[in-house]
Motif scaffolding. Structure first.
Motif, short mmCIF file in Angstrom:
data_model
loop_
_atom_site.label_atom_id
_atom_site.label_comp_id
_atom_site.label_asym_id
_atom_site.label_seq_id
_atom_site.Cartn_x
_atom_site.Cartn_y
_atom_site.Cartn_z
N ASN A 31 0.79 -1.22 0.00
CA ASN A 31 0.00 0.00 0.00
C ASN A 31 0.83 1.28 0.00
O ASN A 31 0.32 2.35 -0.34
CB ASN A 31 -0.94 -0.01 1.20
CG ASN A 31 -2.04 -1.02 1.08
OD1 ASN A 31 -3.08 -0.76 0.48
ND2 ASN A 31 -1.81 -2.22 1.61
N HIS A 32 2.09 1.18 0.39
CA HIS A 32 2.99 2.34 0.41
C HIS A 32 4.35 1.91 -0.17
O HIS A 32 5.37 2.00 0.50
CB HIS A 32 3.16 2.86 1.84
CG HIS A 32 1.87 3.28 2.49
ND1 HIS A 32 1.37 4.55 2.41
CD2 HIS A 32 0.97 2.57 3.21
CE1 HIS A 32 0.22 4.62 3.07
NE2 HIS A 32 -0.04 3.42 3.55
N PRO A 33 4.37 1.46 -1.41
CA PRO A 33 5.58 0.82 -1.95
C PRO A 33 6.79 1.75 -2.07
O PRO A 33 7.93 1.28 -2.06
CB PRO A 33 5.13 0.33 -3.33
CG PRO A 33 3.96 1.20 -3.69
CD PRO A 33 3.27 1.48 -2.39
N ALA A 34 6.55 3.05 -2.18
CA ALA A 34 7.66 3.97 -2.41
C ALA A 34 8.22 4.56 -1.13
O ALA A 34 9.24 5.26 -1.16
CB ALA A 34 7.21 5.10 -3.34
N GLN A 35 7.59 4.28 0.02
CA GLN A 35 8.01 4.94 1.26
C GLN A 35 9.11 4.16 1.97
O GLN A 35 9.08 2.93 2.05
CB GLN A 35 6.80 5.10 2.20
CG GLN A 35 5.79 6.10 1.68
CD GLN A 35 4.91 6.66 2.79
OE1 GLN A 35 5.06 6.33 3.95
NE2 GLN A 35 3.98 7.52 2.42
N ALA A 36 10.08 4.92 2.50
CA ALA A 36 11.12 4.31 3.32
C ALA A 36 10.48 3.69 4.56
O ALA A 36 9.52 4.23 5.12
CB ALA A 36 12.14 5.36 3.72
N LEU A 37 11.03 2.56 5.01
CA LEU A 37 10.45 1.84 6.14
C LEU A 37 11.37 1.91 7.36
O LEU A 37 12.55 1.57 7.28
CB LEU A 37 10.21 0.37 5.76
CG LEU A 37 9.63 -0.53 6.84
CD1 LEU A 37 8.27 -0.03 7.32
CD2 LEU A 37 9.50 -1.98 6.33
N VAL A 38 10.80 2.34 8.48
CA VAL A 38 11.48 2.36 9.77
C VAL A 38 10.74 1.42 10.71
O VAL A 38 9.50 1.42 10.74
CB VAL A 38 11.50 3.79 10.37
CG1 VAL A 38 12.13 3.78 11.76
CG2 VAL A 38 12.24 4.75 9.47
N LEU A 39 11.48 0.62 11.47
CA LEU A 39 10.87 -0.28 12.45
C LEU A 39 11.25 0.14 13.85
O LEU A 39 12.40 0.50 14.12
CB LEU A 39 11.33 -1.72 12.21
CG LEU A 39 10.98 -2.35 10.85
CD1 LEU A 39 11.52 -3.77 10.78
CD2 LEU A 39 9.47 -2.33 10.61
N MET A 40 10.27 0.10 14.75
CA MET A 40 10.49 0.38 16.17
C MET A 40 9.82 -0.69 17.01
O MET A 40 8.77 -1.22 16.62
CB MET A 40 9.90 1.74 16.56
CG MET A 40 10.50 2.93 15.91
SD MET A 40 9.73 4.46 16.55
CE MET A 40 10.70 5.69 15.68
N GLY A 41 10.41 -1.01 18.15
CA GLY A 41 9.78 -1.96 19.05
C GLY A 41 10.17 -1.68 20.48
O GLY A 41 11.32 -1.32 20.77
N PHE A 42 9.21 -1.86 21.39
CA PHE A 42 9.43 -1.66 22.82
C PHE A 42 9.31 -2.99 23.55
O PHE A 42 8.33 -3.71 23.39
CB PHE A 42 8.41 -0.66 23.36
CG PHE A 42 8.34 -0.59 24.86
CD1 PHE A 42 9.48 -0.39 25.62
CD2 PHE A 42 7.12 -0.72 25.52
CE1 PHE A 42 9.42 -0.34 27.01
CE2 PHE A 42 7.05 -0.66 26.90
CZ PHE A 42 8.20 -0.47 27.64
N SER A 43 10.33 -3.31 24.37
CA SER A 43 10.34 -4.49 25.23
C SER A 43 10.24 -5.76 24.35
O SER A 43 11.09 -5.98 23.49
CB SER A 43 9.20 -4.39 26.24
OG SER A 43 9.35 -5.31 27.28
N PHE A 44 9.23 -6.60 24.55
CA PHE A 44 9.02 -7.76 23.67
C PHE A 44 8.94 -7.30 22.21
O PHE A 44 9.41 -7.99 21.30
CB PHE A 44 7.73 -8.48 24.08
CG PHE A 44 7.32 -9.60 23.18
CD1 PHE A 44 7.91 -10.85 23.27
CD2 PHE A 44 6.31 -9.42 22.24
CE1 PHE A 44 7.52 -11.90 22.43
CE2 PHE A 44 5.90 -10.45 21.41
CZ PHE A 44 6.52 -11.69 21.50
#
Length: 211
Positions: free
Chosen positions: A98-111
């Motif tokens: 759905n957003h093929p051109a957008q840069a992807l950032v991942l974040m996660g808290f704890s688990f």
């Protein structure tokens, strides 16, 4: 004008996954945020997750947070490991469709730090280029050869120094063991849930997203 997140459902391995999407005009990319331990009450509405979402929004990113299987209105039941990573992988696939051109950032808290890191490793193995990975008070004890870290994307680890859930020394030792470049940020006088320190968390994340 106030911008609100839009509720939606994403097809996951065990059925629909409940999510909240915020689309920003002329976004710099999209940030996917993984929440803490569902067995201990973790959901996408957790206050640390909410702080990360608002920080990403303020940095000019669209955001997507979601509930793992068995949480909120998401189908299925807790797996506490590979299942939640598969859920995150389904969410990433939705983002790419759905957003093929957008840069992807991942974040996660704890688990969620374990989930985000594991997802990042899988996406890199599939040829995906990630803009950044943020692991906040991460459950590093869950990471092993079955859940390899990404090796190419910039990695920032943020660890409270008085964490009562994830042993800070274990995170520091894990950080020391990594051969890949990364940044370890320690938050003084701060517990696992960043009580009274959410502004400090935002102040650490925002400039690193804005660069």
């Amino acid at each position: 004008m106030l911008i609100r997140e839009t509720p939606l459902f994403i097809d996951g391995p065990c059925g629909q996954l409940e999510a909240l999407l915020l689309e920003v005009a002329d976004a710099r990319g999209i940030v996917v945020i993984c929440h803490p331990n569902p067995v201990q009450g973790g959901t996408m509405l957790n206050k640390v997750v909410s702080t990360l979402q608002r920080t990403a929004r303020d940095a000019g990113y669209s955001t997507l947070r979601f509930n793992y299987r068995g949480v909120g209105q998401s189908a299925g039941s807790h797996d506490m490991g590979a299942g939640e990573v598969q859920d995150a992988e389904a969410v990433a696939a939705w983002v790419r469709a759905n957003h093929p051109a957008q840069a992807l950032v991942l974040m996660g808290f704890s688990f969620g730090g374990f989930v985000a890191a594991s997802l990042a490793g899988r996406l890199e193995a599939q040829g995906e280029t990630l803009q950044q990975l943020f692991m906040v008070a991460p459950a590093v004890m869950r990471l092993n050869e079955d859940f390899p870290l990404p090796q190419r994307c910039p990695l920032t680890v943020i660890q409270p120094e008085t964490d009562e859930v994830v042993d800070p020394q274990r995170v520091y030792a894990w950080s020391d063991s990594l051969s890949r470049p990364h940044e370890l940020l320690k938050v003084a006088e701060c517990g696992h849930f960043f009580h009274g320190k959410l502004t400090d968390l935002k102040d650490l994340v925002l400039p690193r997203l804005s660069n």
